[in-house]
Design an enzyme around this catalytic site. Structure first.
Site: not given
Ligand code: FE
Ligand code: ZN
Length: 264
Positions: A65, A67, A69-70, A123, A142, A180
């Site tokens: 996805h 975001h 942090d990915h 999410h 996530d 995570h």
């Molecule tokens: Fe994340």
């Molecule tokens: Zn995420």
């Protein structure tokens, strides 16, 4: 830490790479063809170091996805290794430029592996999960965490519930690699919902021991989540009763659990 999965015919090696605060990226190798991938590179340098240690060059970057942090390391890894990027076609506008624009519900090939692309909105609306059918491995991003699930940033509770139901229907022995290391706080919350669930009590002790030694609690399995994860268990009479919602709709029970976790 490398995990070998499933029958040798479909073996997939998975290496966890802890990145950022509490994210996991994964370096995966299809043993038969030597095809190498990196799942959800939220940064580049830790992954470059891991690849150097393993003497591997990635062919593919797999994104669950949009975001940061990915995806933040994706462009640099693609550039420096000549790797291609795979992600959801439906969310292409918010992802780095895709070489494989994946359509949920269709299969994709990663080396000799058949990968089922599962649409998992909730999410984010364009979230997908990668199910390596032969190796019995799921990258859930996530959507599904160990004893938890992602926050509803874009989708509705009903969408997330339906996404979790799809994942719950996979073979129980399927290894689940999520985005995570949230397991300890998820465990503490799960105990507030089902304090007397024996499978949960055992598992909480186990994950506390693992984290006490600084070890990952990932992978989990679909079967363990069905026994201990209150979100995916929203259909269970025991969970409904614990929330004083006997007879309530499954998705409504899920929504109530998600709300409680958000407020916890
Ligand atoms: Fe994340
Ligand atoms: Zn995420």
């Amino acid at each position: 830490m490398t995990t070998h999965n499933a029958d040798s015919a479909a073996a997939l090696e998975v290496e966890l790479v802890p990145i950022l605060q509490d994210n996991y990226a994964y370096v995966i190798t299809d043993v038969e063809t030597g095809t190498v991938g990196v799942v959800d590179p939220g940064e580049a340098s830790a992954i470059e170091a891991a690849l150097r240690d393993m003497d591997l060059t990635p062919d593919w970057i797999l994104l669950t996805h949009h975001h940061h942090d990915h995806i933040n390391g994706a462009a640099r890894l693609a550039e420096s290794y000549g790797a291609k990027i795979a992600g959801a076609k439906a969310d292409a506008a918010r992802l780095p430029k895709l070489d494989a624009a994946l359509i949920a519900g269709e299969d994709w090939s990663f080396g000799a592996q058949i990968v089922e692309i599962i649409d998992t909105p909730g999410h984010t609306v364009g979230h997908i999960a990668y199910h390596f059918e032969g190796a019995k491995v799921l990258f859930s991003g996530d959507t599904l965490f160990a004893m938890g699930c992602g926050r509803l940033f874009e989708g509705t509770a009903l969408q997330m519930w339906q996404s979790l139901r799809k994942l719950a229907a996979l073979p129980p022995e399927t290894s689940v690699y999520c985005g995570h290391e949230y397991t300890l706080s998820n465990a503490a919350f799960a105990k507030t919902i089902e304090p007397n669930n024996p499978a949960l009590i055992d598992r909480v002790a186990e994950v506390e021991a693992l984290r006490g030694e600084g070890l990952p609690t990932i992978p989990t399995t679909i079967g363990r989540e069905l026994a201990t994860n209150p979100f995916i268990r929203a259909f269970e009479p025991a969970v409904k009763n614990a929330l004083n919602l006997p007879g309530a709709d499954d998705a409504a029970v899920f929504a109530q659990i998600r709300r409680r976790k958000d407020e916890a």
